[in-house]
Design a protein around this motif. Structure first.
Motif, PDB file in Angstrom:
ATOM      1  N   SER A 183      -7.065  -0.678  -2.058  1.00 25.22           N
ATOM      2  CA  SER A 183      -6.214  -1.185  -1.155  1.00 25.22           C
ATOM      3  C   SER A 183      -4.848  -1.788  -1.613  1.00 25.22           C
ATOM      4  O   SER A 183      -3.944  -2.044  -0.867  1.00 25.22           O
ATOM      5  CB  SER A 183      -7.163  -2.704  -0.666  1.00 25.22           C
ATOM      6  N   LEU A 184      -4.764  -2.070  -3.135  1.00 26.38           N
ATOM      7  CA  LEU A 184      -3.531  -2.885  -3.653  1.00 26.38           C
ATOM      8  C   LEU A 184      -2.515  -1.508  -3.387  1.00 26.38           C
ATOM      9  O   LEU A 184      -1.578  -1.847  -2.967  1.00 26.38           O
ATOM     10  CB  LEU A 184      -3.764  -3.276  -4.926  1.00 26.38           C
ATOM     11  N   GLU A 185      -2.920  -0.435  -3.944  1.00 25.15           N
ATOM     12  CA  GLU A 185      -2.097   0.755  -4.089  1.00 25.15           C
ATOM     13  C   GLU A 185      -1.627   1.166  -2.493  1.00 25.15           C
ATOM     14  O   GLU A 185      -0.740   1.605  -2.316  1.00 25.15           O
ATOM     15  CB  GLU A 185      -2.846   1.836  -4.744  1.00 25.15           C
ATOM     16  N   THR A 186      -2.494   1.061  -1.546  1.00 26.93           N
ATOM     17  CA  THR A 186      -2.317   1.611  -0.288  1.00 26.93           C
ATOM     18  C   THR A 186      -1.458   0.318   0.478  1.00 26.93           C
ATOM     19  O   THR A 186      -0.493   0.673   1.051  1.00 26.93           O
ATOM     20  CB  THR A 186      -3.525   1.482   0.518  1.00 26.93           C
TER      21      THR A 186
ATOM     22  N   PRO B  26      11.312  -2.836  -3.682  1.00 31.64           N
ATOM     23  CA  PRO B  26      10.530  -2.695  -4.589  1.00 31.64           C
ATOM     24  C   PRO B  26      10.042  -3.715  -5.832  1.00 31.64           C
ATOM     25  O   PRO B  26       9.136  -3.538  -6.287  1.00 31.64           O
ATOM     26  CB  PRO B  26      11.459  -1.295  -5.321  1.00 31.64           C
ATOM     27  N   VAL B  27      10.975  -4.393  -6.175  1.00 24.54           N
ATOM     28  CA  VAL B  27      10.553  -5.428  -7.239  1.00 24.54           C
ATOM     29  C   VAL B  27       9.655  -6.319  -6.814  1.00 24.54           C
ATOM     30  O   VAL B  27       8.566  -6.354  -7.788  1.00 24.54           O
ATOM     31  CB  VAL B  27      12.008  -6.183  -7.691  1.00 24.54           C
ATOM     32  N   PRO B  28       9.497  -6.939  -5.783  1.00 22.92           N
ATOM     33  CA  PRO B  28       8.496  -7.922  -5.460  1.00 22.92           C
ATOM     34  C   PRO B  28       7.264  -7.152  -5.283  1.00 22.92           C
ATOM     35  O   PRO B  28       6.087  -7.587  -5.755  1.00 22.92           O
ATOM     36  CB  PRO B  28       8.865  -8.382  -4.019  1.00 22.92           C
ATOM     37  N   VAL B  29       7.220  -5.853  -4.651  1.00 26.67           N
ATOM     38  CA  VAL B  29       6.108  -5.149  -4.614  1.00 26.67           C
ATOM     39  C   VAL B  29       5.392  -4.768  -6.036  1.00 26.67           C
ATOM     40  O   VAL B  29       4.038  -4.881  -6.337  1.00 26.67           O
ATOM     41  CB  VAL B  29       6.264  -3.788  -3.745  1.00 26.67           C
TER      42      VAL B  29
ATOM     43  N   LEU C 189       3.978  -7.900  -7.734  1.00 24.24           N
ATOM     44  CA  LEU C 189       2.797  -8.075  -7.088  1.00 24.24           C
ATOM     45  C   LEU C 189       1.583  -7.180  -7.543  1.00 24.24           C
ATOM     46  O   LEU C 189       0.453  -7.604  -7.849  1.00 24.24           O
ATOM     47  CB  LEU C 189       2.664  -7.856  -5.457  1.00 24.24           C
ATOM     48  N   HIS C 190       2.052  -5.938  -7.878  1.00 21.66           N
ATOM     49  CA  HIS C 190       1.104  -4.907  -8.253  1.00 21.66           C
ATOM     50  C   HIS C 190       0.687  -5.227  -9.566  1.00 21.66           C
ATOM     51  O   HIS C 190      -0.520  -5.301 -10.184  1.00 21.66           O
ATOM     52  CB  HIS C 190       1.670  -3.546  -8.285  1.00 21.66           C
TER      53      HIS C 190
END
Length: 228
Positions: A166-169, A183-186, A189-190
């Motif tokens: 779910s995280l990757e999706t 892209p940086v916040p994502v 978060l990852h």
């Protein structure tokens, strides 16, 4: 559910991208362990200091639940934490499939935890004493104990798989919608979620194993108190 493509087969064994990634991670861990333990010194350099810091941190975390013998679980639980953490983060590399995004990998890790719970329990109290706890407080409880063991193993596997997938999706959807704006916040978060999921899986394994060990010890102490 997305089907992971098969790269090639070795007899009846289908080799997917996640299997190849797992092999690469195992090789990298082996190389890193060999390099980091060479020429150990009482005046450690940066690499030895970093490795010692990781080992001490894991040892202290285990010591909270098993203060008298943390070194007993250090190799297994430490390896779980490090492998799952790196495996989760490997999905950030373009073209690399995170092994923990494959239910086969998380199921294998959960089975290892299942076997380890019984292995350490038997080592702590002996085979007969350990197996007898499934008949307490009444033999009627045996089916419930068995169902509990199976259900928590399945939950352990599905939980890690579901969270990583779910995280990757979610990260992919955010990038598709926001493009390169976020892209940086994502990415951050990852990274945080990958570390958190590794910590939770390792901590649950630690709780299950130490729970089995402590329950046998408490029973022996109780019996010892009744006979004195």
């Amino acid at each position: 559910m997305e089907t992971i493509p098969v790269l090639f087969s070795i007899g009846p064994l289908a080799v997917t991208r996640t299997v190849v990634t797992t092999w690469v991670l195992i090789a990298l861990f082996g190389i890193a362990a060999a390099l980091s333990t060479r020429r150990l010194s009482v005046d450690p350099g940066p690499l030895q200091t970093a490795v010692e810091g990781i080992v001490v941190t894991i040892d202290e975390a285990i010591g909270v639940l098993l203060p008298d013998r943390p070194e007993t679980l250090l190799p297994f639980v430490g390896t779980l934490w490090l492998f799952i953490g790196v495996a989760n983060l490997s999905g950030l590399v373009p073209g690399v499939a995170a092994p923990t995004g494959d239910l086969s990998t998380t199921a294998a890790l959960a089975v290892l935890v299942f076997l380890s719970v019984h292995w350490f329990g038997i080592r702590s109290s002996g085979l007969r004493e350990y197996l007898s706890h499934y008949l307490r407080p009444n033999p009627v409880m045996l089916p419930f104990h068995i169902v509990s063991e199976i259900s928590r193993t399945v939950a352990l596997a599905v939980r890690l798989f579901g969270n990583v997938m779910s995280l990757e999706t979610a990260a992919l959807l955010v990038l598709l919608v926001a493009g390169l704006v976020a892209p940086v916040p994502v990415l951050m978060l990852h990274v945080v979620e990958a570390v958190v999921q590794a910590y939770i899986f390792g901590m649950l394994a630690l709780v299950y194993i130490t729970g089995g060990i402590h329950s046998q010890r408490e029973l022996r102490q109780k019996r010892s108190g009744e006979t004195t």
